[in-house]
Scaffold this active site. Structure first.
Site, short mmCIF file in Angstrom:
data_model
loop_
_atom_site.label_atom_id
_atom_site.label_comp_id
_atom_site.label_asym_id
_atom_site.label_seq_id
_atom_site.Cartn_x
_atom_site.Cartn_y
_atom_site.Cartn_z
N ARG A 148 0.80 -1.22 0.00
CA ARG A 148 0.00 0.00 0.00
C ARG A 148 0.84 1.28 0.00
O ARG A 148 0.43 2.29 0.55
CB ARG A 148 -0.96 0.01 1.20
N SER B 71 -11.22 0.43 1.68
CA SER B 71 -10.72 0.01 3.00
C SER B 71 -10.13 1.20 3.74
O SER B 71 -9.33 1.95 3.19
CB SER B 71 -9.65 -1.08 2.84
N GLU C 197 -5.28 3.54 5.71
CA GLU C 197 -5.04 3.27 4.29
C GLU C 197 -5.54 4.45 3.46
O GLU C 197 -4.98 4.76 2.42
CB GLU C 197 -5.74 1.98 3.86
#
Length: 308
Positions: A165, A214, A296
């Site tokens: 990520r 998310s 995130e």
């Protein structure tokens, strides 16, 4: 003074309608370049002291209510072309991930993992997005970009620092195109796989709500839907559930009842509501489990000025 442009340059433009969560204040300037040459000219002439923030479709972003003291650069139609050359899929940074997956599948090339990832290719590369056990890093060959100084460059994937990520792209660097290597596959079989992925996503995620995907990374660094994570215990949604926070609210912000790792604008939320609820979740999950969740969703901008 801003440099002359062929695209669109707007002062004080609200960013709320450009993000999936529909919150946030204005950017000092919003620049939508006509093409790469326009972007190169603009950045080359822009005062180096002026901050630049590249923005995709706002699918993984909270812009704070005080707005963004920067030139926000948002790529449009001049950057959304998709072409296939052998086993390579070359996509403009503004091309939607889902469109790239479908276009590749029609040509018998497998980038199906992109089908259910919200957003555009530029954001997917910057975040090393992944789903169902595949990540951008597994397929990316190189990117084209324009540096903050206005210099066009081609960067091999190995130089981008792609990790879970995240990437290590230089600050102010604007991605314009990405080249992927894609395995061959039967178009009909690839289409069926994507249909199955969509059905699975829609049955477990609040796709009809205003969300940014998310909210928190999984602590172990696994994809929330990746094969490697199917047997892994440390999932963000599970920790949120164990802390009793499924459905938790603050103002118009809510942790989804359907999937507790999705932060949604349930109606009338401010950026402060959303970020505040997220921070409360981090605090209470840590109190419950001793594990500190990490955002995130990217949060940028200023808090609103208190006028009292």
């Amino acid at each position: 003074m801003m440099p002359p442009v062929r695209g669109t340059l707007t002062q004080g433009r609200s960013l709320a309608d450009l993000t999936w969560l529909r919150v946030g204040g204005p950017a000092d300037w919003l620049f939508q370049p006509a093409d790469e040459a326009d972007l190169v000219q603009f950045l080359g002439a822009l005062d180096p002291a002026v901050p630049v923030f590249p923005m995709g479709v706002g699918s993984n972003l909270i812009v704070r209510d005080g707005g963004l003291r920067a030139v926000v650069i948002r790529l449009g139609r001049g950057f959304n072309a998709i072409r296939i050359e052998g086993d390579r899929v070359i996509a403009g940074a503004a091309a939607l991930d889902a469109h790239v997956a479908r276009h590749a599948a029609d040509a018998g090339r497998d980038l199906t993992f992109l089908r259910t990832i919200p957003g555009s290719i530029g954001g997917a590369v910057r975040m090393n997005a992944g789903c169902y056990g595949s990540y951008v890093a597994d397929h990316l060959i190189e990117v084209r970009a324009v540096t903050r100084e206005g210099r066009p460059v081609t960067l091999p994937a190995a130089e981008l620092g792609l990790a879970y990520r995240q990437s290590a792209l230089p600050e102010g660097c604007v991605l314009t195109e990405a080249t992927f290597r894609a395995e061959a596959g039967d178009p009909a079989a690839l289409a069926r796989r994507m249909d199955e992925q969509i059905a699975r996503r829609d049955s477990s995620q609040p796709t009809k709500e205003r969300s940014a995907g998310s909210t928190f990374r999984n602590p172990a660094g696994f994809s929330s839907t990746g094969r490697a994570d199917d047997t892994h215990e440390l999932k963000a949604w599970k920790l949120i559930d164990e802390a009793g926070l499924r459905g938790a609210r603050r103002g118009g912000a809510q942790m989804s009842e359907m999937h507790s790792n999705f932060l949604i604008n349930a109606g009338g939320a401010t950026a402060a509501d959303l970020e505040g609820l997220g921070e409360e979740v981090i605090k209470r999950v840590f109190q419950s489990s001793g594990i500190r969740l990490e955002w995130e969703i990217m949060r940028v901008g200023e808090l609103p000025v208190n006028k009292e």
